[in-house]
Design an enzyme around this catalytic site. Structure first.
Site, PDB file in Angstrom:
ATOM      1  N   CYS A   1      27.339 -10.666  -8.130  1.00  0.00           N
ATOM      2  CA  CYS A   1      28.685 -10.974  -8.636  1.00  0.00           C
ATOM      3  C   CYS A   1      29.482 -11.833  -7.661  1.00  0.00           C
ATOM      4  O   CYS A   1      30.392 -12.566  -8.065  1.00  0.00           O
ATOM      5  CB  CYS A   1      29.451  -9.692  -8.937  1.00  0.00           C
ATOM      6  SG  CYS A   1      28.661  -8.729 -10.208  1.00  0.00           S
TER       7      CYS A   1
ATOM      8  N   HIS B   1      36.562 -12.518 -10.230  1.00  0.00           N
ATOM      9  CA  HIS B   1      35.290 -12.289 -10.919  1.00  0.00           C
ATOM     10  C   HIS B   1      35.582 -11.319 -12.055  1.00  0.00           C
ATOM     11  O   HIS B   1      36.266 -10.304 -11.866  1.00  0.00           O
ATOM     12  CB  HIS B   1      34.273 -11.694  -9.936  1.00  0.00           C
ATOM     13  CG  HIS B   1      33.149 -10.993 -10.625  1.00  0.00           C
ATOM     14  ND1 HIS B   1      32.393 -11.610 -11.593  1.00  0.00           N
ATOM     15  CD2 HIS B   1      32.682  -9.715 -10.523  1.00  0.00           C
ATOM     16  CE1 HIS B   1      31.499 -10.745 -12.040  1.00  0.00           C
ATOM     17  NE2 HIS B   1      31.652  -9.597 -11.412  1.00  0.00           N
TER      18      HIS B   1
ATOM     19  N   ASN C   1      30.988  -9.457 -18.518  1.00  0.00           N
ATOM     20  CA  ASN C   1      30.794  -9.757 -17.098  1.00  0.00           C
ATOM     21  C   ASN C   1      29.574 -10.674 -16.981  1.00  0.00           C
ATOM     22  O   ASN C   1      28.448 -10.235 -17.209  1.00  0.00           O
ATOM     23  CB  ASN C   1      30.589  -8.433 -16.353  1.00  0.00           C
ATOM     24  CG  ASN C   1      30.302  -8.602 -14.879  1.00  0.00           C
ATOM     25  OD1 ASN C   1      29.953  -9.680 -14.416  1.00  0.00           O
ATOM     26  ND2 ASN C   1      30.432  -7.516 -14.130  1.00  0.00           N
TER      27      ASN C   1
HETATM   28  O1  UT7 Z   1      30.484  -6.900 -11.579  1.00  0.00           O
HETATM   29  C1  UT7 Z   1      29.884  -6.201 -10.553  1.00  0.00           C
HETATM   30  C2  UT7 Z   1      30.549  -4.958 -10.247  1.00  0.00           C
HETATM   31  N1  UT7 Z   1      30.633  -4.071 -11.373  1.00  0.00           N
HETATM   32  C3  UT7 Z   1      31.774  -3.470 -11.604  1.00  0.00           C
HETATM   33  O2  UT7 Z   1      32.741  -3.742 -10.956  1.00  0.00           O
HETATM   34  C4  UT7 Z   1      31.804  -2.391 -12.647  1.00  0.00           C
HETATM   35  C5  UT7 Z   1      32.586  -1.219 -12.126  1.00  0.00           C
HETATM   36  N2  UT7 Z   1      32.571  -0.051 -12.994  1.00  0.00           N
HETATM   37  C6  UT7 Z   1      33.110  -0.040 -14.225  1.00  0.00           C
HETATM   38  O3  UT7 Z   1      33.578  -1.048 -14.707  1.00  0.00           O
HETATM   39  C7  UT7 Z   1      33.195   1.275 -14.952  1.00  0.00           C
HETATM   40  O4  UT7 Z   1      32.822   2.310 -14.083  1.00  0.00           O
HETATM   41  C8  UT7 Z   1      32.327   1.330 -16.234  1.00  0.00           C
HETATM   42  C9  UT7 Z   1      32.928   0.444 -17.308  1.00  0.00           C
HETATM   43  C10 UT7 Z   1      30.913   0.902 -15.945  1.00  0.00           C
HETATM   44  C11 UT7 Z   1      32.269   2.749 -16.792  1.00  0.00           C
HETATM   45  O5  UT7 Z   1      33.584   3.188 -17.070  1.00  0.00           O
HETATM   46  P1  UT7 Z   1      34.083   4.592 -16.530  1.00  0.00           P
HETATM   47  O6  UT7 Z   1      35.458   4.747 -17.018  1.00  0.00           O
HETATM   48  O7  UT7 Z   1      33.849   4.627 -15.057  1.00  0.00           O
HETATM   49  O8  UT7 Z   1      33.151   5.597 -17.315  1.00  0.00           O
HETATM   50  P2  UT7 Z   1      32.134   6.679 -16.731  1.00  0.00           P
HETATM   51  O9  UT7 Z   1      30.918   6.024 -16.169  1.00  0.00           O
HETATM   52  O10 UT7 Z   1      32.903   7.628 -15.857  1.00  0.00           O
HETATM   53  O11 UT7 Z   1      31.725   7.462 -18.041  1.00  0.00           O
HETATM   54  C12 UT7 Z   1      32.658   8.233 -18.783  1.00  0.00           C
HETATM   55  C13 UT7 Z   1      31.977   8.769 -20.035  1.00  0.00           C
HETATM   56  C14 UT7 Z   1      30.647   9.439 -19.751  1.00  0.00           C
HETATM   57  O12 UT7 Z   1      30.528  10.542 -20.657  1.00  0.00           O
HETATM   58  P3  UT7 Z   1      30.835  12.029 -20.168  1.00  0.00           P
HETATM   59  O13 UT7 Z   1      29.893  12.282 -19.024  1.00  0.00           O
HETATM   60  O14 UT7 Z   1      32.272  12.010 -19.725  1.00  0.00           O
HETATM   61  O15 UT7 Z   1      30.594  12.841 -21.377  1.00  0.00           O
HETATM   62  C15 UT7 Z   1      29.621   8.385 -20.111  1.00  0.00           C
HETATM   63  O16 UT7 Z   1      28.395   8.948 -20.514  1.00  0.00           O
HETATM   64  O17 UT7 Z   1      31.684   7.695 -20.935  1.00  0.00           O
HETATM   65  C16 UT7 Z   1      30.293   7.719 -21.285  1.00  0.00           C
HETATM   66  N3  UT7 Z   1      29.854   6.340 -21.481  1.00  0.00           N
HETATM   67  C17 UT7 Z   1      29.961   5.704 -22.660  1.00  0.00           C
HETATM   68  N4  UT7 Z   1      30.430   6.103 -23.847  1.00  0.00           N
HETATM   69  C18 UT7 Z   1      30.429   5.203 -24.851  1.00  0.00           C
HETATM   70  C19 UT7 Z   1      29.329   5.478 -20.564  1.00  0.00           C
HETATM   71  N5  UT7 Z   1      29.085   4.302 -21.153  1.00  0.00           N
HETATM   72  C20 UT7 Z   1      29.468   4.416 -22.448  1.00  0.00           C
HETATM   73  C21 UT7 Z   1      29.470   3.524 -23.540  1.00  0.00           C
HETATM   74  N6  UT7 Z   1      29.957   3.962 -24.714  1.00  0.00           N
HETATM   75  N7  UT7 Z   1      29.035   2.258 -23.428  1.00  0.00           N
END
Ligand code: UT7
Length: 337
Positions: free
Chosen positions: A115, A264, A294
């Site tokens: 990235c 980014h 992204n």
């Molecule tokens: O570009 C390079 C660097 N990358 C980044 O900067 C990305 C940084 N991270 C993020 O943008 C976020 O952490 C994500 C968008 C990847 C994830 O969002 P989050 O708010 O951190 O969600 P999470 O991983 O804490 O997941 C929350 C819940 C989980 O369910 P439970 O365990 O609470 O029941 C996941 O299983 O959301 C669930 N989940 C989804 N649900 C529906 C994870 N992905 C999805 C999905 N659709 N696509």
């Protein structure tokens, strides 16, 4: 001493648009979840038979940038190509681009900083120009990520974020050192290398063993991207801000003097967080993740191109590029347009 001036920008994304709704056909997810957590509404993905590869998309973006710069491929002295998704393990995509554009036998350097790839690539190109070694450099970020994603529910935390596309920028030598790229900051923290990674294939996994390993572990998913999303998010919001403040300090400027920040496009929430931390107005930041997802090393040049096309960048403006990602790596470039 010289400075580097931007004289051409171009972008290309595949024709196929993939709205969030389409992803619900492949995995358990929803348009509402993706919009709320990431800001993404749709992305572009390559499709079989469309001829799009990492280098061909780069070539399309580069031709637009060359035309806008009023240059021919033979005028380019060097290529810096940033990507995490090259066509092949080796050679890199830079030489494929050199051939497709019909440049002379100029050097082509591949940058592997994910990235942050375009931020690193920009800093490298700027040094070559400042030193007087090269006059015109093509700096490219291009990614085909869709072919490497786990589209099952297991991979939804990563798959919904990433898009394909390419952006290109032409830098040229300028004698006016009060303009052009004024400062860079480049950082890494390898202790978190495995928090956002594709672990195989790699030389640490001898090919012969890999075949055997996959036979014994058919469910192995180490060839898909792994991301510890929350952990990455928390580091991103700190490091983005640090890198931006670092380049501003080097140039003796404050956030209020920034005309446009091109972050980014990792997650709209990250960009908004950084905007609040720095106290930037809405017109001081550019976001287009809503349309492209992204696109990793391509996201900054695509955004820069769109911002320029929309008239958001004018002569004399202070423009910032900043990124954080796998490695961890992060950094920023500050330019007086
Ligand atoms: O570009 C390079 C660097 N990358 C980044 O900067 C990305 C940084 N991270 C993020 O943008 C976020 O952490 C994500 C968008 C990847 C994830 O969002 P989050 O708010 O951190 O969600 P999470 O991983 O804490 O997941 C929350 C819940 C989980 O369910 P439970 O365990 O609470 O029941 C996941 O299983 O959301 C669930 N989940 C989804 N649900 C529906 C994870 N992905 C999805 C999905 N659709 N696509």
């Amino acid at each position: 001493m010289y400075s580097s001036k931007v004289i051409g920008l171009g972008k290309y994304v595949p024709e196929r648009t993939v709205p969030n709704e389409e992803l619900t056909r492949y995995m358990e997810t929803s348009d509402a979840w993706i919009r709320e957590r990431t800001g993404i509404e749709e992305r572009h993905w390559v499709e079989e038979g469309d001829g799009n590869t990492t280098s061909t998309m780069a070539a399309k973006a580069s031709k637009i940038a060359l035309e806008r710069a009023g240059l021919k491929p033979k005028d380019i002295d060097f290529i810096v190509f940033a990507t995490l998704s090259p066509e092949h393990y080796f050679p890199g995509s830079g030489v494929l681009l050199q051939e497709q554009l019909g440049c002379d036998t100029i050097g082509a350097l591949d940058v592997r900083n994910q990235c942050s790839g375009f931020v690193y690539a920009t800093a490298v190109a700027d040094q070559f120009i400042r030193s007087g070694m090269y006059k015109n450099i093509l700096v490219v970020g291009s990614e085909v990520q869709s072919t490497g994603l786990d589209l099952s529910t297991r991979g939804r935390g990563v798959a919904v974020i990433f898009g394909d596309g390419a952006g290109a920028m032409i830098l040229t030598r300028d004698k006016d050192t009060s303009r052009g790229y004024l400062a860079h900051s480049l950082h890494s923290e390898g202790k978190y290398a495995m928090e956002l990674a594709v672990k195989t294939p790699g030389s640490s996994f001898p090919s012969a063993k890999l075949v055997e390993f996959l036979k014994e572990n058919p469910e192995d998913i180490s060839h898909y991207p792994y991301m510890n999303g929350n952990f990455v998010f928390k580091h991103a919001v700190v490091r983005f801000q640090e890198a931006i403040v670092e380049v501003l300090t080097k140039a003796g400027l404050s956030p209020s003097e920034v005309d446009l920040l091109i972050p980014h496009q990792a997650n709209l929430r990250i960009s908004q967080f950084v905007q609040r931390q720095l106290g930037l107005r809405d017109d001081q930041i550019f976001n287009n993740i809503q349309k492209y997802g992204n696109t990793t090393a391509a996201s900054i040049p695509i955004a820069l191109t769109e911002a320029w096309e929309a008239g958001r960048i004018k002569e004399g403006d202070i423009v910032l590029q900043a990124a954080f990602g796998s490695g961890f790596t992060w950094g920023a470039n500050l330019i007086k347009w």
